[in-house]
Design an enzyme around this catalytic site. Sequence first.
Site, PDB file in Angstrom:
ATOM      1  N   HIS A 168      23.639  -8.296  62.589  1.00 41.67           N
ATOM      2  CA  HIS A 168      25.002  -8.778  62.807  1.00 41.67           C
ATOM      3  C   HIS A 168      25.180  -9.487  64.139  1.00 41.67           C
ATOM      4  O   HIS A 168      26.303  -9.687  64.591  1.00 41.67           O
ATOM      5  CB  HIS A 168      26.003  -7.602  62.703  1.00 41.67           C
ATOM      6  CG  HIS A 168      26.043  -7.019  61.337  1.00 41.67           C
ATOM      7  ND1 HIS A 168      26.515  -5.746  61.087  1.00 41.67           N
ATOM      8  CD2 HIS A 168      25.656  -7.514  60.130  1.00 41.67           C
ATOM      9  CE1 HIS A 168      26.425  -5.490  59.792  1.00 41.67           C
ATOM     10  NE2 HIS A 168      25.906  -6.542  59.179  1.00 41.67           N
ATOM     11  N   VAL A 203      25.752  -4.567  67.545  1.00 43.64           N
ATOM     12  CA  VAL A 203      25.683  -5.792  68.362  1.00 43.64           C
ATOM     13  C   VAL A 203      25.688  -5.438  69.861  1.00 43.64           C
ATOM     14  O   VAL A 203      25.701  -6.310  70.704  1.00 43.64           O
ATOM     15  CB  VAL A 203      26.880  -6.720  68.038  1.00 43.64           C
ATOM     16  CG1 VAL A 203      26.859  -7.161  66.576  1.00 43.64           C
ATOM     17  CG2 VAL A 203      28.229  -6.059  68.367  1.00 43.64           C
ATOM     18  N   ASP A 204      25.646  -4.106  70.172  1.00 43.56           N
ATOM     19  CA  ASP A 204      25.862  -3.671  71.562  1.00 43.56           C
ATOM     20  C   ASP A 204      24.643  -3.844  72.469  1.00 43.56           C
ATOM     21  O   ASP A 204      24.764  -3.746  73.687  1.00 43.56           O
ATOM     22  CB  ASP A 204      26.365  -2.207  71.597  1.00 43.56           C
ATOM     23  CG  ASP A 204      25.405  -1.212  70.906  1.00 43.56           C
ATOM     24  OD1 ASP A 204      25.898  -0.200  70.379  1.00 43.56           O
ATOM     25  OD2 ASP A 204      24.183  -1.464  70.891  1.00 43.56           O
ATOM     26  N   CYS A 239      32.620 -24.165  76.291  1.00 39.78           N
ATOM     27  CA  CYS A 239      31.285 -24.712  76.508  1.00 39.78           C
ATOM     28  C   CYS A 239      31.306 -25.593  77.753  1.00 39.78           C
ATOM     29  O   CYS A 239      32.187 -26.471  77.883  1.00 39.78           O
ATOM     30  CB  CYS A 239      30.875 -25.535  75.279  1.00 39.78           C
ATOM     31  SG  CYS A 239      29.323 -26.404  75.509  1.00 39.78           S
TER      32      CYS A 239
HETATM   33  C1  BV8 Z   1      28.708 -11.412  53.795  1.00 37.98           C
HETATM   34  C2  BV8 Z   1      29.674  -7.762  63.748  1.00 37.98           C
HETATM   35  C3  BV8 Z   1      28.724 -13.219  52.282  1.00 37.98           C
HETATM   36  C4  BV8 Z   1      30.981  -8.082  64.367  1.00 37.98           C
HETATM   37  C5  BV8 Z   1      30.060  -6.655  61.612  1.00 37.98           C
HETATM   38  C6  BV8 Z   1      28.843  -7.137  48.726  1.00 37.98           C
HETATM   39  C7  BV8 Z   1      27.839  -8.071  49.061  1.00 37.98           C
HETATM   40  C8  BV8 Z   1      28.015  -8.939  50.135  1.00 37.98           C
HETATM   41  C9  BV8 Z   1      29.196  -8.881  50.907  1.00 37.98           C
HETATM   42  C10 BV8 Z   1      30.180  -7.955  50.581  1.00 37.98           C
HETATM   43  C11 BV8 Z   1      30.000  -7.093  49.505  1.00 37.98           C
HETATM   44  N1  BV8 Z   1      31.110  -6.317  49.426  1.00 37.98           N
HETATM   45  C12 BV8 Z   1      31.971  -6.644  50.422  1.00 37.98           C
HETATM   46  C13 BV8 Z   1      31.441  -7.652  51.126  1.00 37.98           C
HETATM   47  C14 BV8 Z   1      32.096  -8.269  52.267  1.00 37.98           C
HETATM   48  C15 BV8 Z   1      31.762  -7.601  53.588  1.00 37.98           C
HETATM   49  C16 BV8 Z   1      31.720  -6.101  53.511  1.00 37.98           C
HETATM   50  O1  BV8 Z   1      30.668  -5.505  53.346  1.00 37.98           O
HETATM   51  N2  BV8 Z   1      32.881  -5.487  53.686  1.00 37.98           N
HETATM   52  C17 BV8 Z   1      32.960  -4.042  53.705  1.00 37.98           C
HETATM   53  C18 BV8 Z   1      33.975  -3.606  54.770  1.00 37.98           C
HETATM   54  C19 BV8 Z   1      33.382  -3.581  52.311  1.00 37.98           C
HETATM   55  N3  BV8 Z   1      30.497  -8.096  54.081  1.00 37.98           N
HETATM   56  C20 BV8 Z   1      30.506  -9.223  54.796  1.00 37.98           C
HETATM   57  O2  BV8 Z   1      31.506  -9.884  54.996  1.00 37.98           O
HETATM   58  C21 BV8 Z   1      29.182  -9.682  55.359  1.00 37.98           C
HETATM   59  N4  BV8 Z   1      29.031 -11.061  55.019  1.00 37.98           N
HETATM   60  O3  BV8 Z   1      28.341 -10.666  52.965  1.00 37.98           O
HETATM   61  O4  BV8 Z   1      28.915 -12.739  53.593  1.00 37.98           O
HETATM   62  C22 BV8 Z   1      28.381 -14.636  52.413  1.00 37.98           C
HETATM   63  C23 BV8 Z   1      27.156 -15.073  51.913  1.00 37.98           C
HETATM   64  C24 BV8 Z   1      26.863 -16.419  51.993  1.00 37.98           C
HETATM   65  C25 BV8 Z   1      27.751 -17.315  52.604  1.00 37.98           C
HETATM   66  C26 BV8 Z   1      28.955 -16.853  53.146  1.00 37.98           C
HETATM   67  C27 BV8 Z   1      29.282 -15.498  53.043  1.00 37.98           C
HETATM   68  C28 BV8 Z   1      29.173  -9.630  56.882  1.00 37.98           C
HETATM   69  C29 BV8 Z   1      29.210  -8.205  57.334  1.00 37.98           C
HETATM   70  C30 BV8 Z   1      29.009  -8.150  58.870  1.00 37.98           C
HETATM   71  C31 BV8 Z   1      30.334  -7.948  59.547  1.00 37.98           C
HETATM   72  N5  BV8 Z   1      30.138  -7.792  60.986  1.00 37.98           N
HETATM   73  N6  BV8 Z   1      29.839  -6.572  62.921  1.00 37.98           N
HETATM   74  C32 BV8 Z   1      31.297  -7.131  65.482  1.00 37.98           C
HETATM   75  O5  BV8 Z   1      30.660  -6.058  65.622  1.00 37.98           O
HETATM   76  O6  BV8 Z   1      32.220  -7.470  66.233  1.00 37.98           O
HETATM   77  S1  BV8 Z   1      30.172  -5.259  60.692  1.00 37.98           S
HETATM   78  C33 BV8 Z   1      30.440  -3.874  61.603  1.00 37.98           C
HETATM   79  O7  BV8 Z   1      30.339  -2.807  60.635  1.00 37.98           O
HETATM   80  C34 BV8 Z   1      29.418  -3.539  62.657  1.00 37.98           C
HETATM   81  O8  BV8 Z   1      28.316  -4.393  62.727  1.00 37.98           O
HETATM   82  C35 BV8 Z   1      28.965  -2.167  62.206  1.00 37.98           C
HETATM   83  O9  BV8 Z   1      27.700  -1.847  62.622  1.00 37.98           O
HETATM   84  C36 BV8 Z   1      29.029  -2.366  60.742  1.00 37.98           C
HETATM   85  C37 BV8 Z   1      28.850  -1.202  59.864  1.00 37.98           C
HETATM   86  O10 BV8 Z   1      29.622  -0.156  60.343  1.00 37.98           O
HETATM   87  P1  BV8 Z   1      28.818   1.147  60.821  1.00 37.98           P
HETATM   88  O11 BV8 Z   1      27.776   0.706  61.783  1.00 37.98           O
HETATM   89  O12 BV8 Z   1      28.380   1.886  59.645  1.00 37.98           O
HETATM   90  O13 BV8 Z   1      29.922   1.896  61.648  1.00 37.98           O
HETATM   91  P2  BV8 Z   1      31.070   2.849  61.062  1.00 37.98           P
HETATM   92  O14 BV8 Z   1      32.029   3.092  62.169  1.00 37.98           O
HETATM   93  O15 BV8 Z   1      31.568   2.306  59.765  1.00 37.98           O
HETATM   94  O16 BV8 Z   1      30.295   4.210  60.722  1.00 37.98           O
HETATM   95  C38 BV8 Z   1      29.702   4.961  61.768  1.00 37.98           C
HETATM   96  C39 BV8 Z   1      28.949   6.091  61.095  1.00 37.98           C
HETATM   97  O17 BV8 Z   1      28.304   6.853  62.116  1.00 37.98           O
HETATM   98  C40 BV8 Z   1      29.834   7.056  60.320  1.00 37.98           C
HETATM   99  O18 BV8 Z   1      29.245   7.340  59.073  1.00 37.98           O
HETATM  100  C41 BV8 Z   1      29.840   8.328  61.209  1.00 37.98           C
HETATM  101  O19 BV8 Z   1      29.909   9.492  60.418  1.00 37.98           O
HETATM  102  C42 BV8 Z   1      28.505   8.216  61.863  1.00 37.98           C
HETATM  103  N7  BV8 Z   1      28.402   8.888  63.160  1.00 37.98           N
HETATM  104  C43 BV8 Z   1      29.380   9.122  64.071  1.00 37.98           C
HETATM  105  N8  BV8 Z   1      28.834   9.753  65.152  1.00 37.98           N
HETATM  106  C44 BV8 Z   1      27.507   9.886  64.913  1.00 37.98           C
HETATM  107  C45 BV8 Z   1      27.220   9.333  63.649  1.00 37.98           C
HETATM  108  N9  BV8 Z   1      25.986   9.313  63.116  1.00 37.98           N
HETATM  109  C46 BV8 Z   1      24.994   9.849  63.847  1.00 37.98           C
HETATM  110  N10 BV8 Z   1      25.178  10.386  65.076  1.00 37.98           N
HETATM  111  C47 BV8 Z   1      26.409  10.425  65.632  1.00 37.98           C
HETATM  112  N11 BV8 Z   1      26.584  10.977  66.856  1.00 37.98           N
END
Ligand code: BV8
Length: 261
Positions: A115, A99-100, A144
């Site tokens: 997102h 979102v950045d 608002c």
């Molecule tokens: C929804 C915005 C349903 C806010 C974010 C199955 C199906 C559907 C839903 C679910 C499901 N199982 C669980 C769920 C619920 C949930 C979910 O997935 N939970 C997880 C934690 C298990 N999903 C939801 O709630 C989603 N909604 O499904 O709703 C619904 C349907 C109809 C009606 C009502 C409801 C909503 C998910 C969105 C949440 N919002 N962000 C904000 O940013 O403030 S998510 C947040 O995590 C960010 O957007 C982020 O981008 C995202 C994913 O994280 P990553 O980007 O992967 O970041 P992370 O730190 O985890 O990893 C970084 C990686 O980079 C690492 O692997 C690291 O090794 C690597 N790395 C580090 N340095 C480097 C690198 N790689 C390359 N180069 C480098 N230099």
Amino acid sequence: MKELAEILLKAESVVAVTGAGVSAESGVPTFRGPDGYWRSHRAEELATAEAFQRNPQLVWEWYNERRLAIAAKEPNPAHRILAGWEKRLPGFHLITQNVDGLHQRAGSRNVIALHGDIWEMRCGTENVTMRNEETPLRVIPPRCQRCGALLRPNVVWFGEALPQAALHRAEKLAETCDALLVIGTSAIVYPAAALPMLAKRRGAVVIEINPDETPLSAQADYRLRGKAGEILSAIDRAIHARSPRCARQEPAKVVGQRRKT
Ligand code: BV8
């Protein structure tokens, strides 16, 4: 890297799905890395409608600090190379969980932001979205100007549905692409995390770029272990070596590992 350059150049449709790791080299903390905490809260706790309901002040302080931190950072080579591929690779599409706004600042024009955008706010009462780039926010929590209701960040919180049009477009692209790059994501947040498997099921080549293993790694056709900026630079160099018509990117060393499944 030559093999990957071939695959990307031959592909009619290439999709890149990015996560917080793509912004790590810009100095933006990832969600689940060691710097994923904020005042002892985890993102999952704060990025929810419940947390906002309970304490809009705290949630907005978190977003205000993230906005301040991001505004002080620059896009890194990973963002810039992906912006370059939008021009150079026919049928290239960028889907991001971030979102950045750093992809857009690097020059990417058609970003599918699953997102939302930390630089936008939404009035739930009037259902209008506005852009706001104040850093720091003058008023916390912001209200608002028309109706005085609390504004919220225009991002998707946990438990909230993703923007339907964006998700549908992302799924269609994943299902019809020839190659899908998954860059800098822990691949645990759904439904975004399902995109690579949609592509794989339709026979696309799935390429993971990440220093660490993820739940997707075992399914990826190529696992390039390393930083996004370095690995994308190496692939970009290999692409330009094969299609010299494009300007070269800065050279970079790369240590990677390829495992063809
Ligand atoms: C929804 C915005 C349903 C806010 C974010 C199955 C199906 C559907 C839903 C679910 C499901 N199982 C669980 C769920 C619920 C949930 C979910 O997935 N939970 C997880 C934690 C298990 N999903 C939801 O709630 C989603 N909604 O499904 O709703 C619904 C349907 C109809 C009606 C009502 C409801 C909503 C998910 C969105 C949440 N919002 N962000 C904000 O940013 O403030 S998510 C947040 O995590 C960010 O957007 C982020 O981008 C995202 C994913 O994280 P990553 O980007 O992967 O970041 P992370 O730190 O985890 O990893 C970084 C990686 O980079 C690492 O692997 C690291 O090794 C690597 N790395 C580090 N340095 C480097 C690198 N790689 C390359 N180069 C480098 N230099």
